[in-house]
Write an enzyme that holds these catalytic residues in place. Structure first.
Site, PDB file in Angstrom:
ATOM      1  CB  ALA A 113      -0.931  -0.036   1.206  1.00 27.00           C
ATOM      2  CB  SER A 114       0.013   4.776   0.422  1.00 27.17           C
ATOM      3  OG  SER A 114      -0.737   4.674   1.614  1.00 27.17           O
ATOM      4  CD  GLN A 117       6.574  -4.274   0.708  1.00 29.41           C
ATOM      5  OE1 GLN A 117       6.414  -3.417  -0.173  1.00 29.41           O
ATOM      6  NE2 GLN A 117       7.447  -5.257   0.571  1.00 29.41           N
ATOM      7  CB  VAL A 118       0.954  -7.172   4.667  1.00 30.17           C
ATOM      8  CG1 VAL A 118       0.647  -8.270   5.675  1.00 30.17           C
ATOM      9  CG2 VAL A 118       0.296  -5.865   5.104  1.00 30.17           C
ATOM     10  CE  LYS A 132      -0.319  -1.059   8.141  1.00 30.71           C
ATOM     11  NZ  LYS A 132      -1.583  -0.494   8.668  1.00 30.71           N
ATOM     12  CG  ASP A 263      -7.564   3.203   4.757  1.00 31.31           C
ATOM     13  OD1 ASP A 263      -8.064   3.461   3.646  1.00 31.31           O
ATOM     14  OD2 ASP A 263      -6.350   2.996   4.913  1.00 31.31           O
TER      15      ASP A 263
END
Length: 414
Positions: A113-114, A117-118, A132, A263
């Site tokens: 994501a912005s 990351q996972v 995360k 979100d």
């Protein structure tokens, strides 16, 4: 990318956005798809706050030009991941010797994501977790990025948004981004929400693992599920169950607990094998005071009554109007577009006629921005409600919004 190169890239994207807006404003032909492609390519590489804001904008599907919205929506699921070598350094800086803690960490992320990351991991004691991980150095570039974001927001003056409103919007965005950098706050939110909904049969959140977490790494139990965005075309019974769970949860968050998971993009939600709604990301949680809810309910009531003057009074009460000349015709048409979703009985969020009509009104909304202004302090709330509206559209949910709204209108009646 070095900071100087990052700044030049953002300045270039700002210039291209500005020139496209200007062409649109003066009646020229604006290539929204080309702009969206440029923004996707540049922001996917840059990540950070600028990409986060583009993700926020992509969730206003009914206000952006469709070609631009479609390109920006790719940032929700197609963002390029950071190299594993960089992520490993970040993990080691936060947790120390990884071999002492984990049997395995998958180098390939299953989500990016912005802001991070996972990665899936297996601990020495056999637990399967997800990690995360915040992108390295993001805290150092945040403030410099925000300088460029402020410059980009100034383009709103071309749409007759006042500088005071733009400054308030920037402050809200900046505060939210700064909060999201501390993963300890997200771990606390996860624990709070898990306690709150511990007995909920259709809702589940992952357990944070605080001994393997820190400001820039959040370890959580692994809860597999089918992402919400992949449920289109799934069994109708399942989609209706998830739609009801989602709508009930949002209502309870707002009107019972006065806060909101803010979100709403579909990648933050999944459905497990038991049909429960899984909420993965609690990095953005906002407080929603009762007086703000009262203002929104007043606007809803005036809209359902088809009363443009009362709508204007409610919009003013929320701080969303300035100047002379209420756009009464726009209010009236907006009420006519929205009201079918609140008619007695179950209404189908998959009925494209409703959101097609809302989308057709968007040029009128942009054209009235000299009078209709973004209310200060409402950006994340409006973005969340709009995002979940589109989640329900994707699920093709059928909900009795008439009964739901009647209860709220009665509870907040003056």
């Amino acid at each position: 990318m070095r900071q100087s190169g990052r700044t030049r890239r953002m300045l270039g994207l700002s210039a291209r956005t500005g020139s496209t807006l200007l062409r649109s404003r003066i009646g020229g032909k604006a290539d929204w798809q080309a702009l969206g492609e440029s923004l996707f390519e540049g922001l996917s590489e840059l990540k950070g706050p600028a990409m986060k804001i583009a993700q926020v904008m992509s969730q206003w599907d009914d206000l952006l030009p469709p070609a631009l919205a479609e390109e920006l929506a790719r940032l929700q699921k197609d963002a390029a991941p950071a190299p594993w070598a960089e992520i490993k350094v970040a993990l080691e800086a936060e947790l120390g010797d990884l071999d002492a803690l984990f049997d395995e960490i998958e180098p390939e992320p299953f989500a990016s994501a912005s802001m991070g990351q996972v990665h899936r991991a297996r601990t020495r004691d056999g637990r399967t977790l997800v990690l995360k991980v915040q992108y390295p150095g993001l805290d150092r570039v945040l403030e410099q990025d925000l300088v460029q974001v402020r410059r980009l927001l100034r383009l709103g003056r071309w749409l007759k948004v006042s500088q005071a409103r733009l400054d308030a919007l920037f402050d809200e965005l900046a505060d939210g981004l700064r909060r999201e950098l501390d993963y300890r706050a997200e771990a606390d939110a996860l624990e709070r929400y898990r306690r709150r909904y511990a007995d909920h049969p259709d809702l589940v959140m992952p357990q944070p693992v605080k001994e393997l977490s820190g400001p820039r790494v959040l370890a959580m139990e692994y809860l597999p599920g089918t992402p919400l965005r992949d449920l289109e075309g799934a069994d109708d019974t399942l989609r209706q169950r998830v739609s009801r769970t989602l709508a009930d949860w949002i209502t309870e968050e707002l009107f019972t607990h006065h806060e909101l998971h803010a979100d709403p993009h579909a990648g933050n939600f999944a459905v497990d094998e038991q049909g429960r709604l899984v909420v993965y990301d609690l990095g953005a949680v906002i407080a929603v005071p009762r007086e703000r809810l009262a203002g929104l309910v007043a606007l809803l009531g005036a809209t359902l009554d088809g009363d443009p003057m009362a709508m204007d009074e409610a919009v003013r009460g929320l701080g969303g109007r300035q100047g002379e000349g209420a756009p009464l015709a726009l209010y009236r048409e907006s009420a006519e577009a929205v009201s079918p979703l609140f008619a007695p009985g179950e209404q189908d969020f998959g009925d494209v006629r409703v959101h097609r009509r809302l989308r057709e009104l968007s040029p009128r909304v942009w054209g009235a921005l000299d009078r209709l202004q973004p209310p200060a302090g409402m950006l994340l709330l409006a973005r969340t409600l709009n995002g979940h509206y589109w989640n329900l559209v994707r699920l093709e949910g059928r909900l009795d919004m008439h009964s739901r709204s009647a209860q709220l209108l009665d509870a907040y009646a003056v």
